[in-house]
Motif scaffolding. Structure first.
Motif, PDB file in Angstrom:
ATOM      1  N   GLY A  54       0.816  -1.211   0.000  1.00 62.42           N
ATOM      2  CA  GLY A  54       0.000   0.000   0.000  1.00 62.42           C
ATOM      3  C   GLY A  54       0.850   1.262   0.000  1.00 62.42           C
ATOM      4  O   GLY A  54       0.479   2.282  -0.569  1.00 62.42           O
ATOM      5  N   LEU A  55       2.005   1.190   0.622  1.00 64.95           N
ATOM      6  CA  LEU A  55       2.924   2.324   0.682  1.00 64.95           C
ATOM      7  C   LEU A  55       3.651   2.517  -0.650  1.00 64.95           C
ATOM      8  O   LEU A  55       3.727   3.625  -1.169  1.00 64.95           O
ATOM      9  N   PHE A  56       4.164   1.428  -1.217  1.00 64.03           N
ATOM     10  CA  PHE A  56       4.934   1.509  -2.455  1.00 64.03           C
ATOM     11  C   PHE A  56       4.044   1.695  -3.682  1.00 64.03           C
ATOM     12  O   PHE A  56       4.441   2.322  -4.644  1.00 64.03           O
ATOM     13  N   GLY A  57       2.870   1.082  -3.681  1.00 60.86           N
ATOM     14  CA  GLY A  57       1.968   1.175  -4.824  1.00 60.86           C
ATOM     15  C   GLY A  57       2.273   0.189  -5.934  1.00 60.86           C
ATOM     16  O   GLY A  57       1.611   0.170  -6.958  1.00 60.86           O
ATOM     17  N   LYS A  58       3.302  -0.631  -5.759  1.00 62.16           N
ATOM     18  CA  LYS A  58       3.641  -1.673  -6.730  1.00 62.16           C
ATOM     19  C   LYS A  58       4.445  -2.769  -6.044  1.00 62.16           C
ATOM     20  O   LYS A  58       4.792  -2.645  -4.872  1.00 62.16           O
ATOM     21  N   LYS A  59       4.752  -3.845  -6.783  1.00 59.63           N
ATOM     22  CA  LYS A  59       5.419  -5.004  -6.195  1.00 59.63           C
ATOM     23  C   LYS A  59       6.869  -4.750  -5.814  1.00 59.63           C
ATOM     24  O   LYS A  59       7.388  -5.361  -4.895  1.00 59.63           O
ATOM     25  N   GLN A  60       7.537  -3.855  -6.570  1.00 64.15           N
ATOM     26  CA  GLN A  60       8.951  -3.628  -6.339  1.00 64.15           C
ATOM     27  C   GLN A  60       9.302  -2.173  -6.640  1.00 64.15           C
ATOM     28  O   GLN A  60       8.789  -1.600  -7.595  1.00 64.15           O
ATOM     29  N   ILE A  61      10.174  -1.592  -5.810  1.00 64.56           N
ATOM     30  CA  ILE A  61      10.642  -0.224  -6.046  1.00 64.56           C
ATOM     31  C   ILE A  61      12.161  -0.194  -5.967  1.00 64.56           C
ATOM     32  O   ILE A  61      12.778  -1.097  -5.411  1.00 64.56           O
ATOM     33  N   SER A  62      12.739   0.858  -6.489  1.00 64.05           N
ATOM     34  CA  SER A  62      14.171   1.099  -6.347  1.00 64.05           C
ATOM     35  C   SER A  62      14.406   1.805  -5.021  1.00 64.05           C
ATOM     36  O   SER A  62      13.560   2.574  -4.560  1.00 64.05           O
ATOM     37  N   MET A  63      15.549   1.570  -4.421  1.00 64.53           N
ATOM     38  CA  MET A  63      15.855   2.245  -3.151  1.00 64.53           C
ATOM     39  C   MET A  63      15.894   3.763  -3.346  1.00 64.53           C
ATOM     40  O   MET A  63      15.678   4.522  -2.412  1.00 64.53           O
ATOM     41  N   PHE A  64      16.120   4.217  -4.572  1.00 63.18           N
ATOM     42  CA  PHE A  64      16.168   5.648  -4.859  1.00 63.18           C
ATOM     43  C   PHE A  64      14.767   6.260  -4.877  1.00 63.18           C
ATOM     44  O   PHE A  64      14.623   7.474  -4.763  1.00 63.18           O
ATOM     45  N   ASP A  65      13.732   5.432  -5.028  1.00 62.02           N
ATOM     46  CA  ASP A  65      12.340   5.906  -4.989  1.00 62.02           C
ATOM     47  C   ASP A  65      11.860   6.131  -3.554  1.00 62.02           C
ATOM     48  O   ASP A  65      10.830   6.759  -3.340  1.00 62.02           O
ATOM     49  N   LEU A  66      12.606   5.623  -2.594  1.00 64.60           N
ATOM     50  CA  LEU A  66      12.171   5.669  -1.195  1.00 64.60           C
ATOM     51  C   LEU A  66      11.978   7.103  -0.686  1.00 64.60           C
ATOM     52  O   LEU A  66      11.000   7.379   0.003  1.00 64.60           O
ATOM     53  N   ALA A  67      12.868   8.014  -1.044  1.00 64.39           N
ATOM     54  CA  ALA A  67      12.747   9.410  -0.590  1.00 64.39           C
ATOM     55  C   ALA A  67      11.464  10.044  -1.107  1.00 64.39           C
ATOM     56  O   ALA A  67      10.768  10.756  -0.371  1.00 64.39           O
ATOM     57  N   LYS A  68      11.121   9.789  -2.366  1.00 66.24           N
ATOM     58  CA  LYS A  68       9.894  10.339  -2.940  1.00 66.24           C
ATOM     59  C   LYS A  68       8.665   9.738  -2.257  1.00 66.24           C
ATOM     60  O   LYS A  68       7.703  10.445  -1.967  1.00 66.24           O
ATOM     61  N   ILE A  69       8.704   8.458  -1.975  1.00 61.95           N
ATOM     62  CA  ILE A  69       7.581   7.799  -1.294  1.00 61.95           C
ATOM     63  C   ILE A  69       7.385   8.393   0.097  1.00 61.95           C
ATOM     64  O   ILE A  69       6.260   8.656   0.512  1.00 61.95           O
ATOM     65  N   VAL A  70       8.481   8.644   0.807  1.00 61.57           N
ATOM     66  CA  VAL A  70       8.371   9.267   2.133  1.00 61.57           C
ATOM     67  C   VAL A  70       7.781  10.670   1.999  1.00 61.57           C
ATOM     68  O   VAL A  70       6.864  11.044   2.737  1.00 61.57           O
ATOM     69  N   ASN A  71       8.284  11.450   1.051  1.00 56.85           N
ATOM     70  CA  ASN A  71       7.748  12.808   0.841  1.00 56.85           C
ATOM     71  C   ASN A  71       6.257  12.799   0.572  1.00 56.85           C
ATOM     72  O   ASN A  71       5.532  13.683   1.045  1.00 56.85           O
ATOM     73  N   ASP A  72       5.794  11.828  -0.196  1.00 58.13           N
ATOM     74  CA  ASP A  72       4.380  11.737  -0.555  1.00 58.13           C
ATOM     75  C   ASP A  72       3.508  11.239   0.611  1.00 58.13           C
ATOM     76  O   ASP A  72       2.297  11.321   0.537  1.00 58.13           O
ATOM     77  N   ASN A  73       4.139  10.706   1.657  1.00 63.17           N
ATOM     78  CA  ASN A  73       3.373  10.088   2.742  1.00 63.17           C
ATOM     79  C   ASN A  73       3.596  10.711   4.114  1.00 63.17           C
ATOM     80  O   ASN A  73       3.401  10.061   5.135  1.00 63.17           O
TER      81      ASN A  73
END
Length: 76
Positions: A54-73
């Motif tokens: 639910g946090l990632f929105g997909k099955k797999q993410i890059s570790m570099f996407d983590l900062a954007k995911i945190v910003n969005d949440n």
């Protein structure tokens, strides 16, 4: 750093208490390592489990996407 309020999907992973951004990232990485979510073949990729899907929105993410995911949440 000012404490930030996590969204519900982020709170499911790290808890609902407001935390500074650095602590949020640290807790996410603790969860990833504790649950073996880092991809074995490509360590830069993070596989989602039931809580993080639910946090990632997909099955797999890059570790570099983590900062954007945190910003969005988070909210100030």
């Amino acid at each position: 750093m000012a404490p930030l309020q996590p969204s519900q999907p982020l709170a499911d992973v790290i808890g609902s208490k407001p935390l500074p951004r650095t602590e949020i990232i640290k807790k996410i990485w603790e969860y990833i390592k504790k649950n073996g979510l880092q991809d074995q073949k490509n360590k830069r990729m993070i596989n989602a489990d039931d809580k993080t899907k639910g946090l990632f929105g997909k099955k797999q993410i890059s570790m570099f996407d983590l900062a954007k995911i945190v910003n969005d949440n988070v909210q100030k």
